[in-house]
Design a protein around this motif. Structure first.
Motif, PDB file in Angstrom:
ATOM      1  N   ASP A  43      -2.697   5.464   0.175  1.00 27.51           N
ATOM      2  CA  ASP A  43      -3.642   4.409   0.574  1.00 27.51           C
ATOM      3  C   ASP A  43      -3.824   4.397   2.084  1.00 27.51           C
ATOM      4  O   ASP A  43      -4.958   4.308   2.586  1.00 27.51           O
ATOM      5  N   TYR A  44      -2.716   4.475   2.797  1.00 26.34           N
ATOM      6  CA  TYR A  44      -2.803   4.462   4.260  1.00 26.34           C
ATOM      7  C   TYR A  44      -3.474   5.728   4.789  1.00 26.34           C
ATOM      8  O   TYR A  44      -4.224   5.671   5.787  1.00 26.34           O
ATOM      9  N   ARG A  45      -3.235   6.881   4.154  1.00 30.25           N
ATOM     10  CA  ARG A  45      -3.892   8.120   4.594  1.00 30.25           C
ATOM     11  C   ARG A  45      -5.408   7.986   4.490  1.00 30.25           C
ATOM     12  O   ARG A  45      -6.151   8.364   5.401  1.00 30.25           O
ATOM     13  N   GLN A  46      -5.859   7.404   3.371  1.00 35.00           N
ATOM     14  CA  GLN A  46      -7.295   7.238   3.190  1.00 35.00           C
ATOM     15  C   GLN A  46      -7.875   6.271   4.226  1.00 35.00           C
ATOM     16  O   GLN A  46      -8.985   6.477   4.733  1.00 35.00           O
ATOM     17  N   LEU A  88      -1.472  15.731   8.906  1.00 35.66           N
ATOM     18  CA  LEU A  88      -1.109  14.882  10.041  1.00 35.66           C
ATOM     19  C   LEU A  88      -1.266  13.407   9.682  1.00 35.66           C
ATOM     20  O   LEU A  88      -0.369  12.584   9.956  1.00 35.66           O
ATOM     21  N   LEU A  89      -2.397  13.071   9.042  1.00 37.19           N
ATOM     22  CA  LEU A  89      -2.619  11.679   8.628  1.00 37.19           C
ATOM     23  C   LEU A  89      -1.590  11.245   7.578  1.00 37.19           C
ATOM     24  O   LEU A  89      -1.132  10.102   7.587  1.00 37.19           O
ATOM     25  N   ALA A  90      -1.224  12.157   6.684  1.00 36.46           N
ATOM     26  CA  ALA A  90      -0.242  11.836   5.642  1.00 36.46           C
ATOM     27  C   ALA A  90       1.118  11.519   6.258  1.00 36.46           C
ATOM     28  O   ALA A  90       1.832  10.615   5.804  1.00 36.46           O
ATOM     29  N   LEU A 104       0.831  -1.192   0.000  1.00 39.49           N
ATOM     30  CA  LEU A 104       0.000   0.000   0.000  1.00 39.49           C
ATOM     31  C   LEU A 104       0.873   1.252   0.000  1.00 39.49           C
ATOM     32  O   LEU A 104       1.932   1.288   0.617  1.00 39.49           O
ATOM     33  N   THR A 105       0.426   2.262  -0.708  1.00 41.82           N
ATOM     34  CA  THR A 105       1.155   3.525  -0.762  1.00 41.82           C
ATOM     35  C   THR A 105       0.792   4.382   0.448  1.00 41.82           C
ATOM     36  O   THR A 105      -0.157   4.090   1.196  1.00 41.82           O
ATOM     37  N   PHE A 152       3.740   4.091   7.868  1.00 43.81           N
ATOM     38  CA  PHE A 152       3.130   2.791   7.597  1.00 43.81           C
ATOM     39  C   PHE A 152       3.566   2.260   6.233  1.00 43.81           C
ATOM     40  O   PHE A 152       3.841   1.077   6.065  1.00 43.81           O
ATOM     41  N   ALA A 153       3.622   3.141   5.236  1.00 47.27           N
ATOM     42  CA  ALA A 153       4.037   2.726   3.896  1.00 47.27           C
ATOM     43  C   ALA A 153       5.493   2.288   3.891  1.00 47.27           C
ATOM     44  O   ALA A 153       5.865   1.337   3.185  1.00 47.27           O
ATOM     45  N   ARG A 154       6.331   2.982   4.673  1.00 48.98           N
ATOM     46  CA  ARG A 154       7.742   2.603   4.753  1.00 48.98           C
ATOM     47  C   ARG A 154       7.886   1.209   5.356  1.00 48.98           C
ATOM     48  O   ARG A 154       8.654   0.381   4.858  1.00 48.98           O
TER      49      ARG A 154
END
Length: 207
Positions: free
Chosen positions: A8-11, A34-36, A4-5, A42-44
């Protein structure tokens, strides 16, 4: 395999918030930024987890490559420290596929692990003068080499000529040549794998 990018995790993080118009969906808002920031971490982690899957294959391993080498007794006399990454990887794969056994196929597998696909192994026998037996002709025939008894302990390995190992982007390390060749590595490894009683001859196929 793609993870997931960060978007994707921000959404997903935004979707976990309680419903209501209070949550700003504008990407430039404080909430979304903040969410980004959280999503990037998480993406890392997702990316590193996927990369770890490749580490289970010694042909692709980068971060655990030295652990793979240590597990198979490398570096060794046949594969000393200071070699290029391509040679080190060839030595590792050769050691893995060539472990155990003293059959012709074991030696073919060992050679193939070093990149020498199409090697040939010839067994010899002593030239004798036995006549026909119930199980078939056991002695030498016209045209056979006049070998003595020591040839029963001799194998000849013929390797494809001109095998070249090239550096691969993202795998080579500083100081590695762009390509390397030479057959000391495979010859040493074949002799190292041979039992003490075997007289091993190594040659190269033409072409």
């Amino acid at each position: 395999m793609a993870g997931l990018t960060a978007n994707d995790y921000r959404q997903q993080l935004f979707a976990l918030l309680p419903p209501g118009i209070v949550w700003n969906s504008d990407l430039d808002s404080t909430l979304q930024r903040l969410l980004a920031g959280q999503a990037r971490e998480f993406a890392r982690i997702d990316e590193r987890a996927i990369a770890l899957l490749a580490e289970s294959d010694p042909r692709q391993a980068l971060y655990t490559f030295e652990e793979w080498e240590a597990s198979y007794g490398l570096p060794s006399a046949c594969a000393p420290a200071g070699q290029s990454m391509a040679d080190r990887r060839a030595a590792l794969i050769g050691r893995i596929v060539g472990r155990g056994g003293m059959t012709i196929q074991d030696y073919l597998d060992l050679a193939e692990g070093f990149g020498y696909v199409g090697a040939q192994v010839t067994e010899f026998r002593e030239a004798t003068v036995e006549v026909d037996t119930p199980t078939g002709h056991a002695g030498a025939v016209i045209g056979d080499d006049m070998n003595d008894a020591v040839w029963d302990l001799t194998w000849r390995v013929l390797l494809p000529n001109g095998v070249v190992r090239e550096s691969v982007i993202d795998e080579a390390v500083i100081g590695d040549p762009l390509r390397s060749w030479g057959d000391e590595l495979i010859e040493c490894s074949l002799r190292h794998a041979a039992p003490s009683w075997l007289i091993l001859q190594i040659g190269y196929l033409e072409g």
